[in-house]
Every structure is written in C-alpha cells, then in structure tokens.
Enzyme design. Structure first.
Site, PDB file in Angstrom:
ATOM      1  N   CYS A  81      -3.547   5.346   6.958  1.00 27.89           N
ATOM      2  CA  CYS A  81      -3.587   4.877   8.351  1.00 27.89           C
ATOM      3  C   CYS A  81      -2.451   5.438   9.195  1.00 27.89           C
ATOM      4  O   CYS A  81      -2.504   5.389  10.412  1.00 27.89           O
ATOM      5  CB  CYS A  81      -3.553   3.348   8.393  1.00 27.89           C
ATOM      6  SG  CYS A  81      -5.031   2.590   7.673  1.00 27.89           S
ATOM      7  N   HIS A 119     -14.275  -0.240   0.026  1.00 27.14           N
ATOM      8  CA  HIS A 119     -14.040   1.171  -0.287  1.00 27.14           C
ATOM      9  C   HIS A 119     -12.772   1.395  -1.097  1.00 27.14           C
ATOM     10  O   HIS A 119     -12.501   2.509  -1.550  1.00 27.14           O
ATOM     11  CB  HIS A 119     -14.024   2.027   0.989  1.00 27.14           C
ATOM     12  CG  HIS A 119     -12.786   1.897   1.814  1.00 27.14           C
ATOM     13  ND1 HIS A 119     -11.830   2.886   1.874  1.00 27.14           N
ATOM     14  CD2 HIS A 119     -12.348   0.913   2.634  1.00 27.14           C
ATOM     15  CE1 HIS A 119     -10.863   2.518   2.696  1.00 27.14           C
ATOM     16  NE2 HIS A 119     -11.146   1.327   3.169  1.00 27.14           N
ATOM     17  N   ASN A 151       0.797  -1.218   0.000  1.00 24.13           N
ATOM     18  CA  ASN A 151       0.000   0.000   0.000  1.00 24.13           C
ATOM     19  C   ASN A 151       0.829   1.267   0.000  1.00 24.13           C
ATOM     20  O   ASN A 151       0.302   2.346  -0.284  1.00 24.13           O
ATOM     21  CB  ASN A 151      -0.943   0.016   1.219  1.00 24.13           C
ATOM     22  CG  ASN A 151      -0.186  -0.090   2.531  1.00 24.13           C
ATOM     23  OD1 ASN A 151       0.608  -1.002   2.732  1.00 24.13           O
ATOM     24  ND2 ASN A 151      -0.428   0.827   3.444  1.00 24.13           N
TER      25      ASN A 151
END
Length: 381
Positions: free
Chosen positions: A324, A201, A149
C-alpha cells in the site's frame, strides 16, 4: 519466477478458483430474489457463512462479508465512533497500524473525535503499559493489528484483552488481515475481541472480498445503505462466487496450518541466519514473537527500491515495506514508529513467504543475494 511477496497478495488456490468459476457460471441468482434461483444462491451464501464461522469459532450471524480489509477497518472505526458518540469520543490505535486504520482515525479527528496512538518499542511491539495509560473515561475503541504487515511483529493481543476485560464500554478491534494462517486462530479470535477484520486475498482467496466478525450484541453504524443485505448492516448485492471461494480458501489454509507455519518458519530461519553474516545487512525482523513468514531487512547505503528491482531482474519478487505504500516511495511507518533512523528505514525491503514456497527457492534467493550484495557494496562505498 520466485514469488516472495505473499503479504501483499497470495496466489489464488486452484480449488478456490474452481469454486469461484463454478459458482459464477452455474449459480446466477441474486440471494435477495424470491424465486428458486435466488433460493439456491441464498443456500450457498448461508453455507459459506456457516463454514467460515465454524473455522473461526464464532456463530454464523457474527460473520459479515465486505470488499476487503480496508473496508472492514473503516467500517469498525467509523461505525463504532458514530454508534458510541453519545458516550465518548476517544479512540486509541497503535502507532504501527495499516493506513486503513490510521487514515480512518485521522478522518475521524476532522469529525470531532480524539485519537491517541499507542507507541511501540524498538522491535515494533505495542507498549501495553503506555496503551493502558492512554485510556480515559471517554475512550470508546481500542484497535490493534494481530501481525504487523511491515516487520511481522506479533502484537500482545492477549495482554490488551486482559486489560480491557473489566472495561465493557470500550470496544476492542483486531485487524487480523496478516494473521490468518500465520498465527493460530485462537491467538486473535479472543473472547474479549469484539471485531476482527480479514481479507481473502491474503490467504489464497480472491481479491475484493473480506470478512468482518462482529460479535453478538456489538453495534456498528452501517457505512452502506440500500437493499438491507447482510442483516441490514451492509447493503449491496453479495459477491457470491468470491464469498464461496473465500470459504474454500480459508478451509484449505487452516488445514494442517501448524505444519505449514513450521515449514515457512524453517525457510525464514535459513534466510535470517544467512543474512546475519553480511556486515552491511540490518535485520528489522526477528524470529521469536514474529510471524514465521515475514522478514524485513536492509542493506546500508542502498535504497529499498534498488534492492527490489535488483531481485526483479533475476525474476525474484519481494517488496519495500507494504504494497500500500511501496509505490508512493513512503518510508515504512512501522520503522518510523520504531525510531529507526531514516537512512536505515529507507533501505528496508520485505520478504514474505508462504507454504507454497520451498527451500530450493530460498537457496536461489540467497545465491542471487550474494551476487547483488557484491554489486551494491561497490555502489555504496
């Protein structure tokens, strides 16, 4: 506005939003209810599960709905750990996993489990040879993401799967939250993979709903106990509008997905080649063996959050590393694992593209980048 932060979250597809609204307003029954309204809800729940299973190439009874990627990751790590504790207490995860994996693994340490982290090379790819060396008789689980990510490295899942082929006592989990629509489904839905985590999402579905694939015959200790929903594995009333919308969003995402990936890859290539021309730019992502949508770079001497806000002033939205960790001012964990010096790691920002973006937005981004680079160059001297 130009939105280049699609790895944090995508916009909800209009068709998926319509599905959500229609179900929320017209189908009020609880799937667990015995009356007719409950039966209608159950039929839609089953239809959504069936559609998702067909798109992923598995059976409907192997699909379980969750609240998102974090829950799915936690469920696999903790569920496998406690289910297999009589047979072993050793878990291996890659050193570039999402915090949902790493923090769950560290919590399991406090419960008496041993955790090893498989290292990565300078580009962020798991070193399979070193991962193999970590396996021992007590190993019960290997967990590795499909697409990183933070830099977009596509991990060598097939090589890991081949190694685990003759080790049926070791469960293999893939966090594919960043994978759907970015790499081919068959590249992470490998036959040897036992568990796969997805989050709606990330592919134009609603927030707060995810998918966990649990292959037939694989056991997980439940995290939630109660009414016995999801085949008594995850008790809580199913979020039916979101689940139906997720099925729609997945179908839309995987329609002509190879063409969408090519489109995104071309936009990334234009930005990549343009940024290479700047002396103070450090490219942490590459083109080959990297996801087509993620490009992470830094400007020497300029902190990542300064670059993010510089673009925001021009209504262009990017991020530092991952959503995050960005608000915590945390250095990108992947870059640390790649042994990137801290002075460069703290400069990292991430562009994450989507097929809904276009080349005119890329051109505008590069125009603004040229302006900001000139301003930052004066500051960094």
């Amino acid at each position: 506005m130009i939105y280049f932060d699609n790895s944090a979250t995508t916009s909800m597809a209009p068709e998926a939003m319509k599905t959500y609204t229609d179900v929320a307003t017209k189908i009020m029954g609880n799937p667990s209810s015995l009356h007719q309204l409950g039966t209608v809800a159950t039929r839609l729940l089953d239809a959504s599960r069936r559609q998702i299973s067909e798109l992923l190439g598995v059976q409907p009874h192997e699909i379980y709905f969750t609240s998102g990627g974090t829950e799915g990751d936690n469920w696999v790590l903790k569920g496998v750990a406690f289910e297999k504790k009589p047979f072993g207490n050793h878990i291996i995860v890659s050193s570039v996993e999402h915090p949902a994996i790493k923090n769950a693994a560290e919590w399991l340490r406090t419960q008496g489990f041993d955790v090893d982290y498989a290292p990565v090379d300078a580009k962020g790819f798991v070193k399979v040879k070193e991962l193999k060396a970590l396996v021992r008789d007590e190993t019960i689980l290997v967990s590795c993401m499909a697409v990183n990510n933070e830099v977009g490295a596509i991990q060598p899942l097939k090589e890991i799967a081949d190694f685990l082929e003759d080790k049926p006592t070791i469960s293999f989990h893939v966090d594919a939250v960043q994978g759907l629509g970015k790499i081919a489904v068959e590249d992470f839905m490998l036959p040897r993979v036992d568990f796969v985590t997805l989050s709606a999402h990330k592919f134009h579905g609603p927030r707060g709903v995810g998918i966990l694939v649990i292959k037939a015959g694989k056991r997980l200790t439940p995290l939630l106990h109660g009414g016995g929903q999801e085949n008594n594995k995850r008790s809580t009333t199913e979020n039916l509008p979101a689940i139906a919308a997720t099925a729609k969003a997945m179908r839309l995402t995987l329609t002509d997905d190879s063409l969408k990936r090519k489109k995104v890859g071309k936009m990334k290539a234009v930005i990549y080649n343009a940024l290479k021309a700047y002396d103070k730019v450090i490219l942490f992502s590459e083109m080959e063996h990297f996801a087509p949508n993620i490009l992470t770079f830094g400007i020497r001497g300029v902190r990542g959050e300064v670059v993010v806000h510089g673009f925001e002033n021009h209504e262009i939205y990017i991020s530092t590393t991952s959503a995050c960790s960005s608000k915590k001012n945390a250095t990108a964990g992947t870059l640390v694992a790649m042994n990137v010096p801290n002075k460069y790691a703290t400069s990292a920002v991430r562009i994450s593209l989507d097929h809904t973006n276009n080349m005119s937005e890329v051109e505008q981004f590069l125009t603004v980048f040229k302006i900001l680079y000139s301003e930052f160059d004066k500051i960094a001297r």
